[in-house]
Write a protein that holds these residues in place. Structure first.
Motif, PDB file in Angstrom:
ATOM      1  N   UNK B  47     106.985 -16.953 109.943  1.00  0.00           N
ATOM      2  CA  UNK B  47     107.353 -15.828 109.084  1.00  0.00           C
ATOM      3  C   UNK B  47     108.726 -16.066 108.451  1.00  0.00           C
ATOM      4  N   UNK B  48     109.694 -16.501 109.267  1.00  0.00           N
ATOM      5  CA  UNK B  48     111.041 -16.757 108.746  1.00  0.00           C
ATOM      6  C   UNK B  48     111.017 -17.832 107.656  1.00  0.00           C
ATOM      7  N   UNK B  49     110.251 -18.892 107.928  1.00  0.00           N
ATOM      8  CA  UNK B  49     110.160 -20.011 106.996  1.00  0.00           C
ATOM      9  C   UNK B  49     109.527 -19.562 105.666  1.00  0.00           C
ATOM     10  N   UNK B  50     108.421 -18.821 105.762  1.00  0.00           N
ATOM     11  CA  UNK B  50     107.720 -18.349 104.559  1.00  0.00           C
ATOM     12  C   UNK B  50     108.600 -17.428 103.728  1.00  0.00           C
ATOM     13  N   UNK B  51     109.333 -16.550 104.425  1.00  0.00           N
ATOM     14  CA  UNK B  51     110.201 -15.604 103.716  1.00  0.00           C
ATOM     15  C   UNK B  51     111.220 -16.375 102.878  1.00  0.00           C
ATOM     16  N   UNK B  52     111.789 -17.430 103.470  1.00  0.00           N
ATOM     17  CA  UNK B  52     112.770 -18.248 102.752  1.00  0.00           C
ATOM     18  C   UNK B  52     112.139 -18.907 101.522  1.00  0.00           C
ATOM     19  N   UNK B  53     110.935 -19.480 101.702  1.00  0.00           N
ATOM     20  CA  UNK B  53     110.263 -20.146 100.586  1.00  0.00           C
ATOM     21  C   UNK B  53     109.893 -19.168  99.476  1.00  0.00           C
ATOM     22  N   UNK B  54     109.309 -18.039  99.859  1.00  0.00           N
ATOM     23  CA  UNK B  54     108.896 -17.050  98.861  1.00  0.00           C
ATOM     24  C   UNK B  54     110.108 -16.532  98.089  1.00  0.00           C
ATOM     25  N   UNK B  55     111.183 -16.325  98.803  1.00  0.00           N
ATOM     26  CA  UNK B  55     112.430 -15.860  98.193  1.00  0.00           C
ATOM     27  C   UNK B  55     112.907 -16.866  97.137  1.00  0.00           C
ATOM     28  N   UNK B  56     112.818 -18.149  97.473  1.00  0.00           N
ATOM     29  CA  UNK B  56     113.262 -19.216  96.576  1.00  0.00           C
ATOM     30  C   UNK B  56     112.497 -19.182  95.258  1.00  0.00           C
ATOM     31  N   UNK B  57     111.209 -18.824  95.326  1.00  0.00           N
ATOM     32  CA  UNK B  57     110.390 -18.784  94.110  1.00  0.00           C
ATOM     33  C   UNK B  57     110.263 -17.358  93.562  1.00  0.00           C
ATOM     34  N   UNK B  58     111.162 -16.502  93.967  1.00  0.00           N
ATOM     35  CA  UNK B  58     111.180 -15.089  93.546  1.00  0.00           C
ATOM     36  C   UNK B  58     109.816 -14.425  93.702  1.00  0.00           C
ATOM     37  N   UNK B  59     109.162 -14.725  94.820  1.00  0.00           N
ATOM     38  CA  UNK B  59     107.836 -14.164  95.069  1.00  0.00           C
ATOM     39  C   UNK B  59     107.864 -13.084  96.149  1.00  0.00           C
ATOM     40  N   UNK B  60     109.049 -12.701  96.560  1.00  0.00           N
ATOM     41  CA  UNK B  60     109.186 -11.650  97.560  1.00  0.00           C
ATOM     42  C   UNK B  60     109.560 -10.354  96.828  1.00  0.00           C
ATOM     43  N   UNK B  61     108.837  -9.271  97.113  1.00  0.00           N
ATOM     44  CA  UNK B  61     109.134  -8.003  96.444  1.00  0.00           C
ATOM     45  C   UNK B  61     110.324  -7.314  97.095  1.00  0.00           C
ATOM     46  N   UNK B  62     110.436  -7.471  98.420  1.00  0.00           N
ATOM     47  CA  UNK B  62     111.479  -6.749  99.160  1.00  0.00           C
ATOM     48  C   UNK B  62     112.600  -7.685  99.567  1.00  0.00           C
ATOM     49  N   UNK B  63     113.572  -7.088 100.197  1.00  0.00           N
ATOM     50  CA  UNK B  63     114.690  -7.799 100.769  1.00  0.00           C
ATOM     51  C   UNK B  63     114.229  -8.552 102.027  1.00  0.00           C
ATOM     52  N   UNK B  64     114.592  -9.859 102.179  1.00  0.00           N
ATOM     53  CA  UNK B  64     114.136 -10.634 103.337  1.00  0.00           C
ATOM     54  C   UNK B  64     114.377  -9.950 104.685  1.00  0.00           C
ATOM     55  N   UNK B  65     115.542  -9.362 104.866  1.00  0.00           N
ATOM     56  CA  UNK B  65     115.818  -8.780 106.183  1.00  0.00           C
ATOM     57  C   UNK B  65     114.947  -7.546 106.416  1.00  0.00           C
ATOM     58  N   UNK B  66     114.646  -6.798 105.353  1.00  0.00           N
ATOM     59  CA  UNK B  66     113.747  -5.641 105.484  1.00  0.00           C
ATOM     60  C   UNK B  66     112.352  -6.092 105.906  1.00  0.00           C
ATOM     61  N   UNK B  67     111.889  -7.195 105.281  1.00  0.00           N
ATOM     62  CA  UNK B  67     110.550  -7.698 105.618  1.00  0.00           C
ATOM     63  C   UNK B  67     110.514  -8.075 107.095  1.00  0.00           C
ATOM     64  N   UNK B  68     111.528  -8.822 107.538  1.00  0.00           N
ATOM     65  CA  UNK B  68     111.589  -9.245 108.945  1.00  0.00           C
ATOM     66  C   UNK B  68     111.581  -8.053 109.889  1.00  0.00           C
ATOM     67  N   UNK B  69     112.360  -7.034 109.530  1.00  0.00           N
ATOM     68  CA  UNK B  69     112.465  -5.871 110.418  1.00  0.00           C
ATOM     69  C   UNK B  69     111.166  -5.085 110.528  1.00  0.00           C
ATOM     70  N   UNK B  70     110.343  -5.152 109.468  1.00  0.00           N
ATOM     71  CA  UNK B  70     109.095  -4.372 109.478  1.00  0.00           C
ATOM     72  C   UNK B  70     108.009  -5.019 110.336  1.00  0.00           C
ATOM     73  N   UNK B  71     108.199  -6.298 110.686  1.00  0.00           N
ATOM     74  CA  UNK B  71     107.171  -6.985 111.489  1.00  0.00           C
ATOM     75  C   UNK B  71     107.553  -6.975 112.966  1.00  0.00           C
ATOM     76  N   UNK B  72     106.717  -6.308 113.762  1.00  0.00           N
ATOM     77  CA  UNK B  72     106.972  -6.231 115.188  1.00  0.00           C
ATOM     78  C   UNK B  72     105.918  -7.048 115.937  1.00  0.00           C
TER      79      UNK B  72
END
Lengths: 316, 316
Positions: B47-72
């Motif tokens: 999940x951490x790795x994907x978030x970084x990659x998606x962020x790099x290609x501006x494919x993340x709608x939300x803030x990375x830390x918000x996405x991480x926090x929402x996944x339990x």
């Protein structure tokens, strides 16, 4: 360019014009001819327009003015073809017309000139001239050829190996992936694969399993997107750890069972075609068809541009 | 999020992890569970790795830390599923395993929870629980689901219409194109179309008409690229002036004749599979397979990024 001679184009419709552009962008002198003078006039305009668009998406290798200068519109088949390394025929998809064109081209070219036809379905053995069959072949591009940068090479039984190799080199120099089809077969390879998809797609819509627009979405956002970065074999090779062998072992029989569930051999009935047409016309009324084609091309240019870019681009 | 409840994920392999990411990026609280604790550990890393990659290609709608926090990451199926709006099952592709999972999920969820299976080939009527069949369905994504943003919805005969509509809304909120498959059919639609291409591709290679790598090139640079911007019906609709009707009139019989020229119903022999495998292993030795998958994903992210960008980007 020294002793290197030019590329001749016969036919100034969208296919011929696209070939002129590709070869000129690669530094070849190009002479383009069409029996219809109005087609030649349109061609000049289309070339200018395409150059601007390609430039915008950084898809032009050369300077726009250099590309324009390398394309000469000429008023006879002889001027276009005589002395050419390769003549690209891009006339109507009709056996008799192509027979006449190949007869004419044979008369005005020497044995050093390769004659390539853009025929998308008619094998070249049905229209080549007996005196030039050894230097004739099919060079079938995707549509639109200035954006789908691929060409299938198909010889006829008389085509010399050297002809196919040399044509392949020239197309590759023009930025096309030249793909070898080893013998004449209905639809070559490009349209055989397209046909397999269309027959399955029509059968699924005919059985009311899915709506036409939903099927298109599934391919555009799913299968097609993936096939644009990995062909069918590469795709399944990368989908299963262990590659092709593991995929075939695990999935082969399932893919054959699937084939049995629907009959894809039935001709598409008028009712079925009308159903698909109705969906498409809701999405794109015929009067917006030209705009839809232009929009597709813009999307293709974005994708091509992205293929060669380094990493992500920010949008904000 | 107030009263809105969470999304539960059963199975923390690549599919389950991708769904967790998609839902969290859309603002849903996500609880993911896997019977194998090591899978859950890997999932957090992926999940951490994907978030970084998606962020790099501006494919993340939300803030990375918000996405991480929402996944339990949770330690029981009950905690993941109980009170969820939707539980996405992404376990092994095996009828008995799925039967047990659906039994367990039924026991810990109320009638308000939708149970969706990511099964890619097994129809849900073969494994759903009789008590929850009305709220169970297939939600089959492309692979990898965080990049092929499409999901096919297939009900079983007991699935309520409301279940399919609500699941479709939730997937769409998560950024997926939700496509409706009207009844259970072998391979659903995604894999039926993939199967049609694979059967034709293997038959062409088997008949020595084309080499496997050349076929892949033809699709990647030609058909696939075009299908990534226009589905099969849209493609031919835009290829012929007059649209679908004109295309079917002019080309329909040719596409049916083509089908007859090669037998695509034969099982792929070991020799044939070995030939394709040999080509693929020359391109990508098995020890570079993981890297090749990562490269494909990077290419997919470039294409996705380009889809939503405005105009061309300069590379120099």
């Amino acid at each position: 360019m020294g002793r290197v001679s030019h590329v001749g184009i016969f036919g100034a419709g969208s296919i011929g014009t696209a070939f002129a552009l590709l070869f000129a962008d690669a530094g070849f002198a190009v002479r383009i001819f069409d029996p219809d003078p109005s087609a030649l006039e349109r061609s000049r305009h289309v070339i200018d327009q395409r150059i601007t668009e390609l430039q915008r998406f950084t898809l032009l290798a050369s300077n726009p003015s250099e590309v324009r200068e390398l394309i000469e519109i000429v008023s006879s088949a002889r001027t276009a073809a005589s002395g050419a390394i390769l003549v690209q025929e891009a006339g109507p998809e009709d056996v008799q017309t192509k027979q006449h064109i190949f007869e004419d081209l044979t008369a005005v070219t020497s044995d050093e000139t390769i004659l390539a036809s853009a025929s998308s379905a008619i094998p070249s053995s049905r229209f080549v001239d007996v005196h030039s069959a050894f230097r004739s072949l099919i060079g079938h591009p995707g549509n639109p050829p200035y954006l789908l940068r691929v060409v299938e090479l198909v010889g006829n039984p008389s085509t010399e190996e050297q002809t196919i190799l040399r044509a392949g080199q020239l197309y590759e120099q023009a930025g096309l992936s030249a793909v070898r089809v080893n013998r004449e077969v209905d639809g070559f390879v490009f349209n055989r694969i397209q046909g397999a998809v269309l027959r399955e797609a029509y059968a699924l819509v005919g059985a009311e399993i899915i709506d036409p627009m939903d099927l298109d979405t599934l391919v555009q956002d799913g299968l097609g997107l993936r096939w644009s970065v990995a062909g069918p074999f590469a795709t399944v090779d990368l989908n299963v750890r262990g590659g092709i062998t593991a995929h075939a072992e695990r999935m082969g029989s399932a893919y054959h069972r699937m084939a049995g569930a629907l009959d894809t051999s039935k001709e598409w009935t008028d009712t079925l075609v009308a159903k698909v047409n109705c969906s498409r016309r809701k999405a794109v009324p015929l009067e917006q068809w030209d705009q839809a084609v232009a929009d597709r091309d813009t999307q293709l240019m974005k994708q091509l541009n992205a293929r060669t870019s380094n990493g992500g681009t920010t949008r904000d």
